[in-house]
Design an enzyme around this catalytic site. Structure first.
Site, PDB file in Angstrom:
ATOM      1  N   VAL A  57      27.781 -31.165-102.620  1.00  0.00           N
ATOM      2  CA  VAL A  57      27.043 -32.235-103.301  1.00  0.00           C
ATOM      3  C   VAL A  57      26.824 -31.979-104.784  1.00  0.00           C
ATOM      4  CG1 VAL A  57      25.840 -33.099-101.261  1.00  0.00           C
ATOM      5  CG2 VAL A  57      24.835 -31.234-102.591  1.00  0.00           C
ATOM      6  N   TYR A  58      27.097 -30.776-105.267  1.00  0.00           N
ATOM      7  CA  TYR A  58      26.891 -30.512-106.686  1.00  0.00           C
ATOM      8  C   TYR A  58      27.906 -31.325-107.491  1.00  0.00           C
ATOM      9  CZ  TYR A  58      24.039 -26.494-105.187  1.00  0.00           C
ATOM     10  OH  TYR A  58      23.092 -25.681-104.601  1.00  0.00           O
ATOM     11  N   SER A  59      27.416 -32.384-108.112  1.00  0.00           N
ATOM     12  CA  SER A  59      28.256 -33.320-108.871  1.00  0.00           C
ATOM     13  C   SER A  59      29.376 -33.881-107.998  1.00  0.00           C
ATOM     14  CB  SER A  59      28.838 -32.663-110.129  1.00  0.00           C
ATOM     15  OG  SER A  59      27.815 -32.335-111.038  1.00  0.00           O
ATOM     16  N   LYS A  84      28.180 -25.267 -99.306  1.00  0.00           N
ATOM     17  CA  LYS A  84      27.207 -25.840 -98.369  1.00  0.00           C
ATOM     18  C   LYS A  84      27.617 -27.243 -97.951  1.00  0.00           C
ATOM     19  CE  LYS A  84      23.655 -23.678-101.224  1.00  0.00           C
ATOM     20  NZ  LYS A  84      24.372 -23.851-102.502  1.00  0.00           N
TER      21      LYS A  84
END
Length: 325
Positions: A57-59, A84
């Site tokens: 989900v990071y960016s 993750k």
């Protein structure tokens, strides 16, 4: 750099883990510059940091892609890559959570973005109330059996949830979580009353996130200041740390840093490294200077008396609110 085994496993990780959430463009406080991001990754590896942590989900995958390009051509066996799964990766159904479908689909997508054949540590980012933990563990075990994942880990949940997951693994012969990522720092000690006792009892490695309290423990803020830039300018959680109790903690950190000719960040990280249950705090430098400073923490030692001085102003309290669930 110093190394330790992760939890009860035989896998050795550096005492500091490079957090890769800053490598992207989704938020104004992120680096938004791939060349600078790669420079930080390269320098971290040169300093002996072999442990890199990111998330799908990071960016929306951009962080994983940057990490993948940065490590291309390096000896993969020397690196421990962690990512993750859980958060939303699209607008449609089955685009988030910990269902068997989403876990396996996202593992395959993360492998593509990272440009690797396997993930060393695949972690559930949060607890999923809508999916039985047995289904999630079955999917994670499948990924391990297929050779796509080496170990599994977890992050940020209530102690009873984590113990339920570990129990389900033992009862059903599923893969067991070997690590936990809790929020943990000198100003965020609530997990001492929640997850850390479980990890200590069960031999689970601890990889603290936000070890500098969202930048608070770097000493760059003062009680009368209003953050104007960086994550603190937009992160409400950082503002919540501006309490009388936490300023007292920071005063103790600053005093000890002056005595040791170290920085407040180094003393704060050194405090975590003295905790027997902690394996590798996740640092999130936005510059080479920050990285070099953080790396210096492994050379700072604290006596029992100094640890008591740092801890004296604050009493750990767990609640659903402080747990940020």
């Amino acid at each position: 750099m110093e190394y330790t085994t992760l939890g009860s496993t035989g896998m050795e990780v550096s005492r500091l883990c490079l957090g890769c959430m800053n490598f992207g463009s989704a938020q104004p406080w992120m680096i938004d510059d791939e060349e600078r991001s790669v420079e930080i990754i390269d320098r971290a590896i040169d300093l002996g940091i072999n442990f890199l942590d990111t998330a799908n989900v990071y960016s929306r995958g951009e962080s994983e892609e940057i990490v993948g390009r940065a490590i291309e051509g390096r000896d993969r066996s020397e690196l421990v890559l962690a990512t993750k799964v859980y958060g939303p990766m699209g607008e449609g159904p089955n685009q988030q959570g910990l269902s068997r479908k989403h876990v396996i689909d996202q593992c395959e997508a993360s492998l593509d973005r990272l440009g690797t054949d396997y993930i060393d540590l695949y972690q559930i980012h949060r607890w999923d109330d809508d999916t039985p933990i047995e289904e999630t563990l079955s999917a994670l075990s499948y990924l391990v059996d297929e050779g796509l994942v080496r170990y599994i880990g977890a992050s940020t949940m209530m102690g009873w949830q984590f113990m339920k997951a570990l129990g389900a693994s033992d009862l059903n012969d599923h893969e067991r979580f070997v690590s936990m990522q809790p929020e943990y720092s000198l100003v965020d000690r609530h997990e001492e009353e929640n997850l850390l006792p479980v990890c200590r009892d069960q031999g689970v490695g601890v990889i603290p996130w936000s070890p500098l309290g969202g930048g608070f423990l770097t000493g760059k803020y003062d009680p009368d200041d209003e953050p104007e830039e960086g994550r603190a300018a937009t992160d409400e959680h950082t503002h919540e740390r501006f309490t009388e109790e936490n300023w007292a903690v920071l005063d103790a950190v600053r005093e000890l840093a002056d005595e040791k000719d170290a920085s407040p960040a180094q003393v704060s990280l050194a405090w975590l490294l003295e905790k027997e249950v902690v394996d590798s705090p996740i640092i999130g430098p936005r510059s080479l200077e920050h990285l070099e400073e953080n790396a210096g923490a492994v050379s700072v030692s604290l006596t029992d008396e100094e640890i008591e001085r740092l801890e004296e102003p604050k009493t750990p309290v767990w609640s659903r609110a402080t747990g940020d669930l």
